[in-house]
Design a protein around this motif. Structure first.
Motif, PDB file in Angstrom:
ATOM      1  N   VAL A   1      46.405  33.340 -17.603  1.00  0.00           N
ATOM      2  CA  VAL A   1      47.278  33.698 -16.495  1.00  0.00           C
ATOM      3  C   VAL A   1      48.591  34.259 -17.023  1.00  0.00           C
ATOM      4  N   LEU A   2      49.123  33.671 -18.096  1.00  0.00           N
ATOM      5  CA  LEU A   2      50.350  34.169 -18.687  1.00  0.00           C
ATOM      6  C   LEU A   2      50.164  35.593 -19.205  1.00  0.00           C
ATOM      7  N   GLY A   3      49.021  35.878 -19.780  1.00  0.00           N
ATOM      8  CA  GLY A   3      48.733  37.227 -20.246  1.00  0.00           C
ATOM      9  C   GLY A   3      48.665  38.229 -19.107  1.00  0.00           C
ATOM     10  N   PHE A   4      48.063  37.822 -17.989  1.00  0.00           N
ATOM     11  CA  PHE A   4      47.979  38.707 -16.828  1.00  0.00           C
ATOM     12  C   PHE A   4      49.362  39.008 -16.271  1.00  0.00           C
ATOM     13  N   PHE A   5      50.191  37.966 -16.098  1.00  0.00           N
ATOM     14  CA  PHE A   5      51.529  38.188 -15.567  1.00  0.00           C
ATOM     15  C   PHE A   5      52.403  38.960 -16.550  1.00  0.00           C
ATOM     16  N   SER A   6      52.184  38.782 -17.835  1.00  0.00           N
ATOM     17  CA  SER A   6      52.914  39.573 -18.820  1.00  0.00           C
ATOM     18  C   SER A   6      52.534  41.040 -18.721  1.00  0.00           C
ATOM     19  N   PHE A   7      51.248  41.322 -18.520  1.00  0.00           N
ATOM     20  CA  PHE A   7      50.807  42.698 -18.367  1.00  0.00           C
ATOM     21  C   PHE A   7      51.369  43.323 -17.094  1.00  0.00           C
ATOM     22  N   VAL A   8      51.375  42.563 -16.003  1.00  0.00           N
ATOM     23  CA  VAL A   8      51.935  43.078 -14.742  1.00  0.00           C
ATOM     24  C   VAL A   8      53.424  43.352 -14.907  1.00  0.00           C
ATOM     25  N   THR A   9      54.135  42.463 -15.587  1.00  0.00           N
ATOM     26  CA  THR A   9      55.567  42.665 -15.810  1.00  0.00           C
ATOM     27  C   THR A   9      55.821  43.909 -16.654  1.00  0.00           C
ATOM     28  N   LEU A  10      55.077  44.067 -17.727  1.00  0.00           N
ATOM     29  CA  LEU A  10      55.224  45.265 -18.548  1.00  0.00           C
ATOM     30  C   LEU A  10      54.838  46.515 -17.780  1.00  0.00           C
ATOM     31  N   SER A  11      53.837  46.411 -16.921  1.00  0.00           N
ATOM     32  CA  SER A  11      53.434  47.552 -16.117  1.00  0.00           C
ATOM     33  C   SER A  11      54.532  47.962 -15.153  1.00  0.00           C
ATOM     34  N   ILE A  12      55.217  46.983 -14.601  1.00  0.00           N
ATOM     35  CA  ILE A  12      56.290  47.287 -13.658  1.00  0.00           C
ATOM     36  C   ILE A  12      57.466  47.940 -14.379  1.00  0.00           C
ATOM     37  N   TYR A  13      57.881  47.383 -15.491  1.00  0.00           N
ATOM     38  CA  TYR A  13      59.062  47.893 -16.181  1.00  0.00           C
ATOM     39  C   TYR A  13      58.794  49.147 -16.995  1.00  0.00           C
ATOM     40  N   LEU A  14      57.579  49.311 -17.500  1.00  0.00           N
ATOM     41  CA  LEU A  14      57.269  50.467 -18.342  1.00  0.00           C
ATOM     42  C   LEU A  14      56.264  51.414 -17.703  1.00  0.00           C
ATOM     43  N   GLY A  15      55.878  51.160 -16.467  1.00  0.00           N
ATOM     44  CA  GLY A  15      54.835  51.951 -15.826  1.00  0.00           C
ATOM     45  C   GLY A  15      55.219  53.380 -15.559  1.00  0.00           C
ATOM     46  N   GLY A  16      56.491  53.627 -15.306  1.00  0.00           N
ATOM     47  CA  GLY A  16      56.937  54.991 -15.057  1.00  0.00           C
ATOM     48  C   GLY A  16      56.764  55.875 -16.272  1.00  0.00           C
ATOM     49  N   ALA A  17      56.822  55.289 -17.449  1.00  0.00           N
ATOM     50  CA  ALA A  17      56.647  56.044 -18.684  1.00  0.00           C
ATOM     51  C   ALA A  17      55.182  56.085 -19.106  1.00  0.00           C
ATOM     52  N   SER A  18      54.296  55.438 -18.361  1.00  0.00           N
ATOM     53  CA  SER A  18      52.851  55.351 -18.592  1.00  0.00           C
ATOM     54  C   SER A  18      52.524  54.864 -20.004  1.00  0.00           C
ATOM     55  N   LEU A  19      53.282  53.892 -20.492  1.00  0.00           N
ATOM     56  CA  LEU A  19      53.027  53.313 -21.803  1.00  0.00           C
ATOM     57  C   LEU A  19      51.988  52.207 -21.755  1.00  0.00           C
ATOM     58  N   VAL A  20      51.565  51.798 -20.563  1.00  0.00           N
ATOM     59  CA  VAL A  20      50.637  50.683 -20.429  1.00  0.00           C
ATOM     60  C   VAL A  20      49.256  51.130 -19.960  1.00  0.00           C
ATOM     61  N   GLY A  21      48.991  52.398 -19.988  1.00  0.00           N
ATOM     62  CA  GLY A  21      47.667  52.892 -19.675  1.00  0.00           C
ATOM     63  C   GLY A  21      47.447  53.161 -18.193  1.00  0.00           C
ATOM     64  N   VAL A  22      46.197  53.405 -17.856  1.00  0.00           N
ATOM     65  CA  VAL A  22      45.825  53.776 -16.494  1.00  0.00           C
ATOM     66  C   VAL A  22      46.017  52.603 -15.535  1.00  0.00           C
ATOM     67  N   TYR A  23      45.614  51.411 -15.940  1.00  0.00           N
ATOM     68  CA  TYR A  23      45.746  50.247 -15.061  1.00  0.00           C
ATOM     69  C   TYR A  23      47.215  49.887 -14.827  1.00  0.00           C
ATOM     70  N   GLY A  24      48.019  49.960 -15.869  1.00  0.00           N
ATOM     71  CA  GLY A  24      49.440  49.676 -15.720  1.00  0.00           C
ATOM     72  C   GLY A  24      50.132  50.669 -14.820  1.00  0.00           C
ATOM     73  N   LEU A  25      49.749  51.941 -14.935  1.00  0.00           N
ATOM     74  CA  LEU A  25      50.323  52.959 -14.067  1.00  0.00           C
ATOM     75  C   LEU A  25      49.909  52.740 -12.617  1.00  0.00           C
ATOM     76  N   ALA A  26      48.675  52.296 -12.402  1.00  0.00           N
ATOM     77  CA  ALA A  26      48.213  52.005 -11.042  1.00  0.00           C
ATOM     78  C   ALA A  26      48.970  50.815 -10.448  1.00  0.00           C
ATOM     79  N   ILE A  27      49.221  49.780 -11.254  1.00  0.00           N
ATOM     80  CA  ILE A  27      49.998  48.626 -10.784  1.00  0.00           C
ATOM     81  C   ILE A  27      51.419  49.049 -10.449  1.00  0.00           C
ATOM     82  N   TYR A  28      52.013  49.884 -11.282  1.00  0.00           N
ATOM     83  CA  TYR A  28      53.374  50.372 -11.043  1.00  0.00           C
ATOM     84  C   TYR A  28      53.454  51.181  -9.754  1.00  0.00           C
ATOM     85  N   LYS A  29      52.523  52.115  -9.573  1.00  0.00           N
ATOM     86  CA  LYS A  29      52.553  52.965  -8.371  1.00  0.00           C
ATOM     87  C   LYS A  29      52.299  52.157  -7.103  1.00  0.00           C
ATOM     88  N   ALA A  30      51.370  51.219  -7.161  1.00  0.00           N
ATOM     89  CA  ALA A  30      51.093  50.386  -5.987  1.00  0.00           C
ATOM     90  C   ALA A  30      52.304  49.516  -5.648  1.00  0.00           C
TER      91      ALA A  30
END
Length: 126
Positions: free
Chosen positions: A2-31
């Motif tokens: 669970v900690l890994g999932f929330f860490s990924f979501v957090t990184l996706s939110i903060y770094l998603g605009g730069a698309s450094l977290v891949g396709v899934y991270g960018l989708a989480i950021y945009k949503a």
């Protein structure tokens, strides 16, 4: 896990605009940006604190319910405030709430509602 999932979501939110977290991270950021708008950048902090406090002490207390209710009211007020202040169409949830109330009470009524929400949340919190 669970900690890994929330860490990924957090990184996706903060770094998603730069698309450094891949396709899934960018989708989480945009949503997140479409649903919550700019409030999405403050969202991971209360989530982590809530998970930590539940893990540390899992007891049902009246004071904890008051604090959670106050936090939910503040989030609700911030969504309405963001939709009222920003002119772009970011934050679908806030825009829906704002459009629904704007028909009946107008912009001044929404401002008074936001102030009342913050006052009630402050009374619950303190």
């Amino acid at each position: 896990m669970v900690l890994g999932f929330f860490s990924f979501v957090t990184l996706s939110i903060y770094l998603g605009g730069a698309s450094l977290v891949g396709v899934y991270g960018l989708a989480i950021y945009k949503a997140g940006m479409q649903l919550f708008g700019y409030l999405i950048f403050a969202l991971p902090l209360p989530l982590f604190y809530g998970l930590y406090s539940l893990h540390k002490d899992f007891h049902f207390e009246r004071r904890r319910v008051e604090i959670v209710s106050a936090g939910m009211l503040v989030g609700f007020g911030l969504l309405i405030f963001q939709a009222l202040v920003t002119s772009d169409s970011i934050g679908l949830l806030g825009a829906i709430i704002e459009n629904m109330f704007h028909q009946f009470i107008g912009a001044i009524g929404l401002s008074i509602l936001i102030i009342a929400i913050f006052v009630v949340a402050g009374l619950l919190f303190f």
